[in-house]
Design an enzyme around this catalytic site. Structure first.
Site, PDB file in Angstrom:
ATOM      1  N   ASP A  21       0.835  -1.208   0.000  1.00 53.40           N
ATOM      2  CA  ASP A  21       0.000   0.000   0.000  1.00 53.40           C
ATOM      3  C   ASP A  21       0.868   1.256   0.000  1.00 53.40           C
ATOM      4  O   ASP A  21       1.981   1.249   0.522  1.00 53.40           O
ATOM      5  CB  ASP A  21      -0.903  -0.026   1.242  1.00 53.40           C
ATOM      6  CG  ASP A  21      -2.065   0.945   1.125  1.00 53.40           C
ATOM      7  OD1 ASP A  21      -2.301   1.471   0.019  1.00 53.40           O
ATOM      8  OD2 ASP A  21      -2.736   1.186   2.144  1.00 53.40           O
ATOM      9  N   ASN A  69     -10.553  -2.574  -6.279  1.00 58.68           N
ATOM     10  CA  ASN A  69      -9.711  -1.717  -7.133  1.00 58.68           C
ATOM     11  C   ASN A  69     -10.309  -1.484  -8.524  1.00 58.68           C
ATOM     12  O   ASN A  69      -9.945  -0.533  -9.210  1.00 58.68           O
ATOM     13  CB  ASN A  69      -8.294  -2.279  -7.283  1.00 58.68           C
ATOM     14  CG  ASN A  69      -7.426  -2.144  -6.048  1.00 58.68           C
ATOM     15  OD1 ASN A  69      -6.498  -2.911  -5.833  1.00 58.68           O
ATOM     16  ND2 ASN A  69      -7.718  -1.153  -5.208  1.00 58.68           N
TER      17      ASN A  69
HETATM   18  C1  FPP Z   1      -1.635   0.066  -3.486  1.00 60.03           C
HETATM   19  O1  FPP Z   1      -1.237   1.402  -3.460  1.00 60.03           O
HETATM   20  C2  FPP Z   1      -1.069  -0.683  -4.605  1.00 60.03           C
HETATM   21  C3  FPP Z   1      -1.774  -1.314  -5.595  1.00 60.03           C
HETATM   22  C4  FPP Z   1      -3.241  -1.279  -5.637  1.00 60.03           C
HETATM   23  C5  FPP Z   1      -1.116  -2.020  -6.701  1.00 60.03           C
HETATM   24  C6  FPP Z   1       0.173  -2.738  -6.433  1.00 60.03           C
HETATM   25  C7  FPP Z   1       0.818  -3.025  -7.722  1.00 60.03           C
HETATM   26  C8  FPP Z   1       2.134  -2.998  -7.985  1.00 60.03           C
HETATM   27  C9  FPP Z   1       3.184  -2.738  -6.995  1.00 60.03           C
HETATM   28  C10 FPP Z   1       2.510  -3.220  -9.412  1.00 60.03           C
HETATM   29  C11 FPP Z   1       3.287  -4.427  -9.725  1.00 60.03           C
HETATM   30  C12 FPP Z   1       2.877  -5.642  -9.061  1.00 60.03           C
HETATM   31  C13 FPP Z   1       3.258  -6.891  -9.438  1.00 60.03           C
HETATM   32  C14 FPP Z   1       2.881  -8.013  -8.554  1.00 60.03           C
HETATM   33  C15 FPP Z   1       3.985  -7.189 -10.668  1.00 60.03           C
HETATM   34  P1  FPP Z   1      -2.355   2.545  -3.583  1.00 60.03           P
HETATM   35  O2  FPP Z   1      -2.524   2.851  -5.024  1.00 60.03           O
HETATM   36  O3  FPP Z   1      -3.588   2.081  -2.885  1.00 60.03           O
HETATM   37  O4  FPP Z   1      -1.679   3.725  -2.820  1.00 60.03           O
HETATM   38  P2  FPP Z   1      -2.403   4.881  -1.968  1.00 60.03           P
HETATM   39  O5  FPP Z   1      -3.102   4.206  -0.831  1.00 60.03           O
HETATM   40  O6  FPP Z   1      -1.262   5.724  -1.523  1.00 60.03           O
HETATM   41  O7  FPP Z   1      -3.333   5.593  -2.887  1.00 60.03           O
END
Ligand code: FPP
Length: 247
Positions: A21, A69
């Site tokens: 996250d 998501n």
């Molecule tokens: C959460 O941060 C992250 C995600 C929803 C996506 C995670 C994906 C990756 C790291 C890309 C690559 C992954 C793989 C397995 C190849 P957020 O967007 O919720 O952050 P925020 O809470 O700060 O808005």
């Protein structure tokens, strides 16, 4: 002594699950679009997989995309899917070289077809690897998984292949996406949020929870070592008393 050397190999969690996250906030801090955070999160994925494999952790599950998501802005969802497809195909050779098996849990059929196909190809190409299993939770939510399991069990009861009195924890386990995977002993969430967010609700029943303020794109091997050391210093009682554990 380095953090890595302090880890007791005899008390290593077999399965670590991570809620990655903070990508969006990380990008915002840099004055960039959210996808920049996801792109930089890939390095943290690599570091975590590498560290887990080097230590001998048998399973690492990463929450990469939740059912919820799908409600994000369309451009972000599309960009994330492209990033996933690209990363999975680019990393398959490295997974094989390091004897790492890829698996995925979630409503995989709901993924765009290119993403689904790349994923299945990578799963197939790495299926005989034995060092560590990397499990990607994609279009996953625990309530979705539990509803599916309930439907399958209800059908068996309707067909008279199962009776309600025979239902045990094992029955439920066997109908979850994680049927072949041991329960995580350690769950890590980055970015300072203290929630489970519909992730492995059944499977985390006895897991130790570890929260760090680090945003996911800043997460490095040393952060994983710190989480494991914290876990190793806890007493896991499974409902028993401390005295019972000693005797
Ligand atoms: C959460 O941060 C992250 C995600 C929803 C996506 C995670 C994906 C990756 C790291 C890309 C690559 C992954 C793989 C397995 C190849 P957020 O967007 O919720 O952050 P925020 O809470 O700060 O808005």
């Amino acid at each position: 002594m380095s953090l890595k050397e302090k880890i007791n190999p005899a008390k290593l969690p077999q399965h670590i699950a991570i809620i990655m996250d903070g990508n969006g906030r990380w990008a915002k801090q840099q004055g960039e679009q959210r996808i920049f955070g996801h792109e930089n999160g890939v390095k943290s994925v690599r570091e975590s997989v590498e560290a887990a494999a080097e230590l001998g952790v048998k399973y690492l599950t990463l929450y990469a995309f939740s059912t919820e998501n799908w409600n994000r802005p369309k451009e972000e969802v599309m960009a994330l899917m492209q990033l996933l497809v690209h990363t999975i195909s680019a990393e398959t050779a490295t997974l094989n070289k390091n004897n790492i098996r890829l698996q995925a849990i979630g409503d995989l059929k709901s993924l765009p077809s290119d993403c689904y196909n790349e994923l299945q190809e990578a799963i197939d190409k790495t299926k005989t690897n034995t060092r560590t299993t990397l499990v990607l939770a994609l279009s996953y939510s625990s309530r979705w998984e539990i509803i599916n399991a309930m439907k399958e069990i209800a059908e068996k009861i309707q067909n008279n292949t199962l009776s309600p009195s025979e239902i045990t924890e094992q029955t439920i386990n066997a109908h979850l996406c994680t049927a072949e995977i041991p329960e995580p002993e350690l769950m890590i969430r980055t970015s300072g949020e203290h929630r489970i967010s519909n992730f492995l609700l059944w499977q985390l029943a006895y897991a130790e929870l570890y929260f760090t303020d680090k945003l996911w794109p800043d997460f490095r091997k040393e952060d994983l070592y710190e989480a494991i050391l914290d876990y190793q210093n806890r007493e896991r009682r499974f409902g028993k008393t401390s005295e019972q554990l000693i005797s």
